[in-house]
Design a protein around this motif. Structure first.
Motif, PDB file in Angstrom:
ATOM      1  N   ILE A  26       0.839  -1.201   0.000  1.00  0.00           N
ATOM      2  CA  ILE A  26       0.000   0.000   0.000  1.00  0.00           C
ATOM      3  C   ILE A  26       0.878   1.257   0.000  1.00  0.00           C
ATOM      4  O   ILE A  26       0.638   2.205  -0.752  1.00  0.00           O
ATOM      5  CB  ILE A  26      -0.960   0.008   1.211  1.00  0.00           C
ATOM      6  CG1 ILE A  26      -2.017  -1.077   1.063  1.00  0.00           C
ATOM      7  CG2 ILE A  26      -1.622   1.369   1.369  1.00  0.00           C
ATOM      8  CD1 ILE A  26      -2.856  -1.297   2.306  1.00  0.00           C
ATOM      9  N   GLY A  27       1.900   1.259   0.826  1.00  0.00           N
ATOM     10  CA  GLY A  27       2.804   2.409   0.895  1.00  0.00           C
ATOM     11  C   GLY A  27       3.557   2.641  -0.397  1.00  0.00           C
ATOM     12  O   GLY A  27       3.704   3.781  -0.853  1.00  0.00           O
ATOM     13  N   GLY A  74      -7.830   0.987  -2.833  1.00  0.00           N
ATOM     14  CA  GLY A  74      -9.107   0.930  -2.131  1.00  0.00           C
ATOM     15  C   GLY A  74      -9.438  -0.478  -1.670  1.00  0.00           C
ATOM     16  O   GLY A  74      -9.900  -0.688  -0.548  1.00  0.00           O
ATOM     17  N   GLY A  75      -9.188  -1.454  -2.535  1.00  0.00           N
ATOM     18  CA  GLY A  75      -9.418  -2.846  -2.152  1.00  0.00           C
ATOM     19  C   GLY A  75      -8.491  -3.308  -1.048  1.00  0.00           C
ATOM     20  O   GLY A  75      -8.905  -4.013  -0.121  1.00  0.00           O
ATOM     21  N   LEU A  76      -7.234  -2.902  -1.121  1.00  0.00           N
ATOM     22  CA  LEU A  76      -6.275  -3.285  -0.087  1.00  0.00           C
ATOM     23  C   LEU A  76      -6.618  -2.643   1.250  1.00  0.00           C
ATOM     24  O   LEU A  76      -6.536  -3.287   2.303  1.00  0.00           O
ATOM     25  CB  LEU A  76      -4.853  -2.909  -0.510  1.00  0.00           C
ATOM     26  CG  LEU A  76      -4.280  -3.692  -1.691  1.00  0.00           C
ATOM     27  CD1 LEU A  76      -2.922  -3.118  -2.085  1.00  0.00           C
ATOM     28  CD2 LEU A  76      -4.161  -5.165  -1.365  1.00  0.00           C
ATOM     29  N   PHE A  77      -7.000  -1.369   1.222  1.00  0.00           N
ATOM     30  CA  PHE A  77      -7.406  -0.710   2.465  1.00  0.00           C
ATOM     31  C   PHE A  77      -8.671  -1.344   3.035  1.00  0.00           C
ATOM     32  O   PHE A  77      -8.830  -1.459   4.245  1.00  0.00           O
ATOM     33  CB  PHE A  77      -7.653   0.790   2.251  1.00  0.00           C
ATOM     34  CG  PHE A  77      -6.431   1.636   2.383  1.00  0.00           C
ATOM     35  CD1 PHE A  77      -5.731   1.685   3.566  1.00  0.00           C
ATOM     36  CD2 PHE A  77      -5.991   2.401   1.317  1.00  0.00           C
ATOM     37  CE1 PHE A  77      -4.604   2.486   3.700  1.00  0.00           C
ATOM     38  CE2 PHE A  77      -4.873   3.203   1.438  1.00  0.00           C
ATOM     39  CZ  PHE A  77      -4.173   3.245   2.626  1.00  0.00           C
ATOM     40  N   GLY A  78      -9.570  -1.751   2.148  1.00  0.00           N
ATOM     41  CA  GLY A  78     -10.802  -2.378   2.613  1.00  0.00           C
ATOM     42  C   GLY A  78     -10.581  -3.729   3.264  1.00  0.00           C
ATOM     43  O   GLY A  78     -11.309  -4.118   4.174  1.00  0.00           O
ATOM     44  N   SER A  91      -9.243   2.582   8.008  1.00  0.00           N
ATOM     45  CA  SER A  91      -8.805   1.833   6.834  1.00  0.00           C
ATOM     46  C   SER A  91      -9.959   1.637   5.851  1.00  0.00           C
ATOM     47  O   SER A  91      -9.794   1.823   4.640  1.00  0.00           O
ATOM     48  CB  SER A  91      -8.240   0.484   7.263  1.00  0.00           C
ATOM     49  OG  SER A  91      -7.909  -0.292   6.150  1.00  0.00           O
ATOM     50  N   ASN A  92     -11.126   1.273   6.357  1.00  0.00           N
ATOM     51  CA  ASN A  92     -12.289   1.103   5.486  1.00  0.00           C
ATOM     52  C   ASN A  92     -12.698   2.420   4.837  1.00  0.00           C
ATOM     53  O   ASN A  92     -13.043   2.458   3.650  1.00  0.00           O
ATOM     54  CB  ASN A  92     -13.460   0.511   6.267  1.00  0.00           C
ATOM     55  CG  ASN A  92     -13.225  -0.935   6.639  1.00  0.00           C
ATOM     56  OD1 ASN A  92     -12.463  -1.639   5.989  1.00  0.00           O
ATOM     57  ND2 ASN A  92     -13.868  -1.377   7.701  1.00  0.00           N
ATOM     58  N   ALA A  93     -12.656   3.506   5.598  1.00  0.00           N
ATOM     59  CA  ALA A  93     -12.986   4.820   5.040  1.00  0.00           C
ATOM     60  C   ALA A  93     -11.992   5.210   3.952  1.00  0.00           C
ATOM     61  O   ALA A  93     -12.390   5.734   2.898  1.00  0.00           O
ATOM     62  CB  ALA A  93     -13.003   5.875   6.151  1.00  0.00           C
ATOM     63  N   ILE A  96     -12.850   3.260   0.773  1.00  0.00           N
ATOM     64  CA  ILE A  96     -14.030   3.801   0.091  1.00  0.00           C
ATOM     65  C   ILE A  96     -13.689   5.117  -0.593  1.00  0.00           C
ATOM     66  O   ILE A  96     -14.049   5.347  -1.754  1.00  0.00           O
ATOM     67  CB  ILE A  96     -15.182   3.984   1.097  1.00  0.00           C
ATOM     68  CG1 ILE A  96     -15.689   2.615   1.554  1.00  0.00           C
ATOM     69  CG2 ILE A  96     -16.314   4.807   0.497  1.00  0.00           C
ATOM     70  CD1 ILE A  96     -16.620   2.669   2.753  1.00  0.00           C
ATOM     71  N   LEU A  97     -12.965   5.992   0.092  1.00  0.00           N
ATOM     72  CA  LEU A  97     -12.612   7.289  -0.484  1.00  0.00           C
ATOM     73  C   LEU A  97     -11.673   7.158  -1.679  1.00  0.00           C
ATOM     74  O   LEU A  97     -11.785   7.908  -2.651  1.00  0.00           O
ATOM     75  CB  LEU A  97     -12.002   8.192   0.586  1.00  0.00           C
ATOM     76  CG  LEU A  97     -12.968   8.640   1.681  1.00  0.00           C
ATOM     77  CD1 LEU A  97     -12.226   9.381   2.788  1.00  0.00           C
ATOM     78  CD2 LEU A  97     -14.085   9.490   1.111  1.00  0.00           C
ATOM     79  N   ALA A  98     -10.749   6.204  -1.643  1.00  0.00           N
ATOM     80  CA  ALA A  98      -9.846   5.997  -2.779  1.00  0.00           C
ATOM     81  C   ALA A  98     -10.631   5.585  -4.021  1.00  0.00           C
ATOM     82  O   ALA A  98     -10.388   6.095  -5.125  1.00  0.00           O
ATOM     83  CB  ALA A  98      -8.798   4.943  -2.434  1.00  0.00           C
TER      84      ALA A  98
END
Length: 121
Positions: A26-27, A74-78, A91-93, A96-98
């Motif tokens: 992600i980073g 977005g999928g990875l954060f989700g 992380s979920n927010a 969604i925002l990405a």
């Protein structure tokens, strides 16, 4: 019995490594996104490879990289689960925002033309 506990510790350790790898990925994606977009537009001879906003790359040759990277992030954060409930919600927010930024970029107005060039140069 010690074999089962060692096997359980190994699986737990592998799971931790995969979360570290997920966070690292992600980073890396976030860090290199702007460089990849600039390089793509520069190499494909875009009129102006520097954009006012990162969302303006939606209207350039870097469209696929912009949308694809934000959707992947977005999928990875989700799917990322943090240490506590607050980290999970953030992380979920972010996920969604990405995806929303990828779907609804900044408006086209100001992307091209004399006004755009005058602002940058």
């Amino acid at each position: 019995m010690s074999t089962n506990s060692n096997n359980g510790n190994k699986n737990h350790k592998d799971a931790l490594i995969s979360y570290y790898q997920l966070r690292m990925f992600i980073g890396i994606l976030g860090f290199f996104l702007s460089f990849m977009l600039f390089l793509t537009t520069f190499l494909l001879n875009d009129k102006c490879p520097f954009k006012i906003s990162i969302s303006h790359y939606y209207y350039s040759f870097g469209h696929i990289i912009f949308v694809g990277t934000l959707c992947i992030m977005g999928g990875l954060f989700g799917t990322y689960r943090g240490k506590d409930q607050k980290e999970n919600r953030v992380s979920n927010a972010c996920g969604i925002l990405a995806v929303l930024v990828a779907i609804f970029p900044t408006q086209f107005k100001g992307y091209e033309g004399d006004v755009y060039v005058k602002i940058l140069y």
